[in-house]
Design a protein around this motif. Structure first.
Motif, PDB file in Angstrom:
ATOM      1  N   ARG A  27       1.757 -34.567   1.541  1.00  0.00           N
ATOM      2  CA  ARG A  27       0.608 -34.004   2.272  1.00  0.00           C
ATOM      3  C   ARG A  27      -0.173 -33.018   1.411  1.00  0.00           C
ATOM      4  O   ARG A  27      -1.404 -32.994   1.429  1.00  0.00           O
ATOM      5  CB  ARG A  27       1.098 -33.331   3.559  1.00  0.00           C
ATOM      6  CG  ARG A  27       1.674 -34.303   4.599  1.00  0.00           C
ATOM      7  CD  ARG A  27       1.903 -33.608   5.938  1.00  0.00           C
ATOM      8  NE  ARG A  27       2.565 -34.487   6.889  1.00  0.00           N
ATOM      9  CZ  ARG A  27       3.874 -34.483   7.113  1.00  0.00           C
ATOM     10  NH1 ARG A  27       4.658 -33.615   6.482  1.00  0.00           N
ATOM     11  NH2 ARG A  27       4.401 -35.316   7.995  1.00  0.00           N
ATOM     12  N   VAL A  65       5.097 -41.109   6.350  1.00  0.00           N
ATOM     13  CA  VAL A  65       4.493 -39.780   6.463  1.00  0.00           C
ATOM     14  C   VAL A  65       3.170 -39.904   7.209  1.00  0.00           C
ATOM     15  O   VAL A  65       2.321 -40.738   6.858  1.00  0.00           O
ATOM     16  CB  VAL A  65       4.253 -39.154   5.070  1.00  0.00           C
ATOM     17  CG1 VAL A  65       3.614 -37.775   5.213  1.00  0.00           C
ATOM     18  CG2 VAL A  65       5.543 -39.071   4.280  1.00  0.00           C
ATOM     19  N   PRO A  83       7.851 -35.469   2.219  1.00  0.00           N
ATOM     20  CA  PRO A  83       6.664 -35.454   3.098  1.00  0.00           C
ATOM     21  C   PRO A  83       5.743 -34.262   2.855  1.00  0.00           C
ATOM     22  O   PRO A  83       4.518 -34.406   2.832  1.00  0.00           O
ATOM     23  CB  PRO A  83       7.273 -35.418   4.507  1.00  0.00           C
ATOM     24  CG  PRO A  83       8.647 -35.978   4.346  1.00  0.00           C
ATOM     25  CD  PRO A  83       9.107 -35.534   2.997  1.00  0.00           C
TER      26      PRO A  83
END
Length: 545
Positions: A463, A412, A459
């Motif tokens: 984040r 990622v 992912p």
């Protein structure tokens, strides 16, 4: 144009714009000064929404005659003297900006008298005190707000709008000090008269007796902070936050940390887009909160914001956990199970459980039950949904979220700061269910994630969690997504409409409701049951008339 120093009058007007935004700002600053002076009775008179005239009169201890000129000068105050005083300030005012800011944008007149002394008056533009007749206390009169700043005056709203802002300010101040009497007049007409009274009576007077009849009391004391107040039950919600009042050390504030705590506490008992009504008073050491974040003093900064958020959220969750039909040991039922045609031999109304005993099903959707108060109607799907949801949530919260190893680790891309945070917070992230390793300046490798999470969502979640840790030093993303999944599963597994239940099954559901926290609402915020009292039925059928 070359750099030059601004005229003092223009500099004062610019500085005043940060403190005095509209007539409501003037009232706030003047009333806070009155409260700091120990006033027990404050009278506010305004004309034309406060633009033409504002007068605030109090019975406080007054200002020494020799201090009157100094009171109108910038950065002059009796509240603090050193930087240490600023770090532990408890008074509402302390910056020494309010009166000089008002003088810079209006025509001000101040009269004050201390006990045993004579009354003196000073005009904002003249600055020379002269004797007058006045009772002990202080009276400040402000006329023609922004008369010398036409652009600012043009941005003021209509008279009614400005007065509504001003009235809302008075209501907040009245909620902050229930022991002080407040009187508000507008254009010669009495608008509000609040006598000194108990906090509960003051809240009922301002927010309505209907709310206080249903409100849930909040009272919790921690090692370094305490919280008290009242919150509305989930069924009493609003489309806006217009009835949410927060007070920190007696000061009305607006703060994202407190709003986030409220949203977290009500996350699974309110409809999306609905907001509770509440009045909360948070007390903590003055060294733990910065009241000097903004000249208006409405915004604060907590030294340990995460601890404050957690304490408030847990306090509200604890109070909301009581929103269920009953608690305590299982009620006694005789006989244990009743089938159609049988009758109950109820021991007594005192031994009857809160939701009573089932009588029948209505259209396979609602359970009809009899309790000591009268008739109980239960939405069986909504009630069962809450029971299953709380059961699954408790099972999850008993242990940590163990990361499930991904068949194929996922790389990622993140920012350099977020990648650095992964190295610093590896153990903390693992407790959240994320097994992350930094493999490059702006790349992390996800080796494990919560078992219930779809791999394509990994992912995005990584984040979001890292962004939360960077900006707020905590993240509730995983918990929120997990609760949403539990809610979905509970809804699918709850008993469906049109399903026939025996009386034994219905009574078992009622008993589980009584033993389950927050069982008065499903996890979507819908009510699960309602009570129709015998008095309501008698009134409807006009019995005894």
């Amino acid at each position: 144009m070359r750099i030059h120093r601004l005229p003092s009058s223009l500099a004062s007007q610019i500085a005043a714009g940060e403190v005095i935004e509209r007539p409501a700002s003037v009232v706030k600053e003047l009333v806070e000064n009155s409260l700091d002076a120990g006033a027990r009775h404050i009278e506010i008179r305004v004309e034309k929404g406060g633009v033409k005239r504002i007068q605030v009169r109090d019975d406080g201890h007054g200002i020494h005659p020799e201090d009157l000129p100094l009171a109108l000068s910038r950065y002059a105050t009796s509240k603090i003297s050193t930087l240490e005083d600023l770090a532990s300030v408890r008074s509402l005012g302390f910056r020494g900006e309010a009166l000089p800011s008002i003088v810079a944008v209006s025509d001000l007149r101040l009269i004050s008298r201390q006990d045993g002394g004579h009354a003196w008056c000073i005009d904002g533009q003249d600055g020379k005190p002269y004797p007058v007749s006045h009772p002990p206390g202080t009276c400040v009169e402000v006329r023609d707000l922004f008369y010398n700043m036409p652009p600012r005056r043009r941005f003021l709203r209509r008279e009614r709008t400005e007065f509504l802002h001003l009235e809302a300010t008075v209501r907040r101040l009245a909620l902050s000090r229930h022991d002080v009497a407040f009187v508000l007049h507008h254009n010669g007409r009495l608008v509000h008269r609040f006598p000194a009274e108990s906090r509960e009576k003051r809240i009922a007077r301002l927010l309505g007796h209907a709310l206080m009849e249903q409100a849930i009391r909040v009272e919790r004391q921690g090692e370094t902070m305490g919280l008290a107040g009242w919150i509305s039950p989930p069924v009493y919600s609003r489309s806006q936050r217009d009835m949410q009042y927060f007070f920190v050390n007696g000061r009305a504030v607006r703060d994202k940390t407190l709003h986030h705590a409220v949203r977290h506490a009500y996350r699974d008992v309110l409809f999306r887009g609905r907001h509770p009504a509440l009045v909360l008073y948070l007390e903590l050491p003055p060294q733990e909160v910065d009241m000097n974040a903004h000249p208006s003093k409405l915004e604060v900064r907590f030294r340990k914001a995460d601890e404050v958020r957690r304490f408030v959220a847990e306090s509200l969750e604890e109070a909301l956990s009581g929103t269920s039909p009953g608690k305590g040991p299982p009620p006694r039922l005789a006989p244990e199970v009743r089938e159609p045609g049988d009758t109950y031999a109820l021991a007594s109304q005192a031994a009857m459980p809160p939701l009573g005993y089932a009588l029948a099903q209505l259209h396979g959707i609602y359970i009809l039950a009899e309790n000591a108060e009268g008739l109980v109607l239960v939405d069986m799907h909504a009630a069962h949904e809450r029971i299953i949801y709380e059961r699954m949530k408790a099972a999850w919260e008993r242990g940590e979220v163990a990361p499930k190893t991904l068949a194929v680790p996922v790389a990622v891309d993140v920012s350099e700061g977020e990648a650095q945070r992964v190295e610093e917070e590896a153990s903390r992230l693992r407790r959240l269910g994320l097994d992350l390793t930094r493999i490059g300046p702006e790349t992390v490798l996800v080796r494990g994630a919560p078992a219930w999470l779809e791999e394509e969502a990994v992912p995005h979640l990584v984040r979001d969690v890292l962004a939360d840790l960077i900006h707020a030093d905590h993240s509730s993303r995983i918990e929120e997504q997990w609760h949403a999944l539990l809610a979905s599963r509970a809804c699918r597994h709850a008993v469906r409409a049109r399903r026939h239940l025996s009386l034994g099954e219905m009574n078992a559901l009622l008993r589980e409701m009584e033993a389950t926290e927050r069982s008065s609402q499903c996890n979507h915020g819908r009510p699960t049951w309602t009570q129709v009292s015998l008095q309501d039925l008698d009134r409807f059928f006009r019995r005894g008339r």
